[in-house]
Design a protein around this motif. Structure first.
Motif, PDB file in Angstrom:
ATOM      1  N   LEU A   1       0.858  -1.192   0.000  1.00  0.00           N
ATOM      2  CA  LEU A   1       0.000   0.000   0.000  1.00  0.00           C
ATOM      3  C   LEU A   1       0.892   1.239   0.000  1.00  0.00           C
ATOM      4  O   LEU A   1       1.720   1.417   0.892  1.00  0.00           O
ATOM      5  N   THR A   2       0.712   2.067  -1.018  1.00  0.00           N
ATOM      6  CA  THR A   2       1.511   3.276  -1.175  1.00  0.00           C
ATOM      7  C   THR A   2       0.579   4.444  -1.405  1.00  0.00           C
ATOM      8  O   THR A   2      -0.235   4.421  -2.330  1.00  0.00           O
ATOM      9  N   LEU A   3       0.683   5.467  -0.567  1.00  0.00           N
ATOM     10  CA  LEU A   3      -0.071   6.696  -0.771  1.00  0.00           C
ATOM     11  C   LEU A   3       0.716   7.552  -1.755  1.00  0.00           C
ATOM     12  O   LEU A   3       1.863   7.905  -1.486  1.00  0.00           O
ATOM     13  N   ILE A   4       0.114   7.856  -2.888  1.00  0.00           N
ATOM     14  CA  ILE A   4       0.748   8.705  -3.902  1.00  0.00           C
ATOM     15  C   ILE A   4       0.155  10.099  -3.754  1.00  0.00           C
ATOM     16  O   ILE A   4      -1.059  10.258  -3.676  1.00  0.00           O
ATOM     17  N   ARG A   5       1.028  11.106  -3.707  1.00  0.00           N
ATOM     18  CA  ARG A   5       0.589  12.470  -3.393  1.00  0.00           C
ATOM     19  C   ARG A   5       1.280  13.473  -4.325  1.00  0.00           C
ATOM     20  O   ARG A   5       2.464  13.334  -4.634  1.00  0.00           O
ATOM     21  N   TYR A   6       0.518  14.486  -4.734  1.00  0.00           N
ATOM     22  CA  TYR A   6       1.058  15.625  -5.479  1.00  0.00           C
ATOM     23  C   TYR A   6       0.482  16.908  -4.897  1.00  0.00           C
ATOM     24  O   TYR A   6      -0.709  16.968  -4.570  1.00  0.00           O
ATOM     25  N   ARG A   7       1.310  17.944  -4.806  1.00  0.00           N
ATOM     26  CA  ARG A   7       0.795  19.279  -4.503  1.00  0.00           C
ATOM     27  C   ARG A   7       0.115  19.805  -5.768  1.00  0.00           C
ATOM     28  O   ARG A   7       0.571  19.530  -6.880  1.00  0.00           O
ATOM     29  N   VAL A   8      -0.966  20.562  -5.584  1.00  0.00           N
ATOM     30  CA  VAL A   8      -1.710  21.097  -6.715  1.00  0.00           C
ATOM     31  C   VAL A   8      -2.097  22.553  -6.461  1.00  0.00           C
ATOM     32  O   VAL A   8      -2.071  23.028  -5.327  1.00  0.00           O
ATOM     33  N   SER A   9      -2.462  23.235  -7.539  1.00  0.00           N
ATOM     34  CA  SER A   9      -3.043  24.572  -7.423  1.00  0.00           C
ATOM     35  C   SER A   9      -4.049  24.747  -8.550  1.00  0.00           C
ATOM     36  O   SER A   9      -4.077  23.977  -9.500  1.00  0.00           O
ATOM     37  N   SER A  10      -4.862  25.774  -8.426  1.00  0.00           N
ATOM     38  CA  SER A  10      -5.848  26.087  -9.440  1.00  0.00           C
ATOM     39  C   SER A  10      -5.150  26.540 -10.712  1.00  0.00           C
ATOM     40  O   SER A  10      -4.139  27.258 -10.659  1.00  0.00           O
ATOM     41  N   ARG A  11      -5.685  26.145 -11.868  1.00  0.00           N
ATOM     42  CA  ARG A  11      -5.121  26.611 -13.151  1.00  0.00           C
ATOM     43  C   ARG A  11      -5.376  28.094 -13.353  1.00  0.00           C
ATOM     44  O   ARG A  11      -4.728  28.720 -14.171  1.00  0.00           O
ATOM     45  N   ASP A  12      -6.305  28.665 -12.598  1.00  0.00           N
ATOM     46  CA  ASP A  12      -6.687  30.065 -12.769  1.00  0.00           C
ATOM     47  C   ASP A  12      -5.862  31.035 -11.942  1.00  0.00           C
ATOM     48  O   ASP A  12      -6.145  32.216 -11.916  1.00  0.00           O
ATOM     49  N   ARG A  13      -4.873  30.566 -11.241  1.00  0.00           N
ATOM     50  CA  ARG A  13      -4.158  31.454 -10.321  1.00  0.00           C
ATOM     51  C   ARG A  13      -3.393  32.520 -10.995  1.00  0.00           C
ATOM     52  O   ARG A  13      -3.091  32.832 -11.961  1.00  0.00           O
TER      53      ARG A  13
END
Length: 147
Positions: free
Chosen positions: A135-147
């Motif tokens: 079991l591996t938690l895969i994570r990415y930071r994200v932001s709005s495309r509209d910023r």
């Protein structure tokens, strides 16, 4: 297959070691050293800033464990703050080699939500490498495309 989740995470104070090359070759030496330095039972996290750009033999791994906020130095590891904020996560069940299926599902979710990836690929290892299933938690930071 698991469902992607969108959440907010605080900055995390981390003990960090870096590796270059195949993670399977680096882990047997690096993981015990990181646990010895951080002295915590938490699951290991790793950021892979170039895994999508380079052959596995050239991967850079930034392996980390969360530590108390007041810690300013550790013998045998760097001390860093890992920024988070808004992230997307998915729990991958299965061997590391089959992660691309979960990553594709996560990336489709990011697009559907009007977001974009802004940080490196990160994994949190919820089970040991020899567990069945892994079991591996895969994570990415994200932001709005509209910023």
């Amino acid at each position: 297959m698991a469902t992607p989740q969108l959440k907010d995470l605080p900055t995390q104070h981390m003990a960090v070691l870096e590796s270059r090359g195949d993670p399977a070759e680096a882990a047997p030496d690096l993981v015990p050293r990181l646990y010895a330095a951080a002295r915590t039972p938490a699951p290991i996290r790793a950021r892979w800033p170039n895994a999508h750009l380079a052959p596995k033999a050239e991967w850079i791994g930034r392996w980390a464990l969360p530590i108390a906020d007041g810690v300013t130095e550790l013998e045998g590891a760097l001390v860093e703050d890992w920024e988070y904020g808004q992230v997307v996560e998915i729990v991958h069940e299965g061997p590391y080699e089959t992660e691309p299926e979960s990553i594709a599902k996560l990336q489709a979710f990011v697009t559907e939500q009007g977001l974009e990836l802004v940080g490196p690929h990160e994994e949190e290892y919820l089970t040991p490498p020899d567990a069945v299933p892994q079991l591996t938690l895969i994570r990415y930071r994200v932001s709005s495309r509209d910023r």
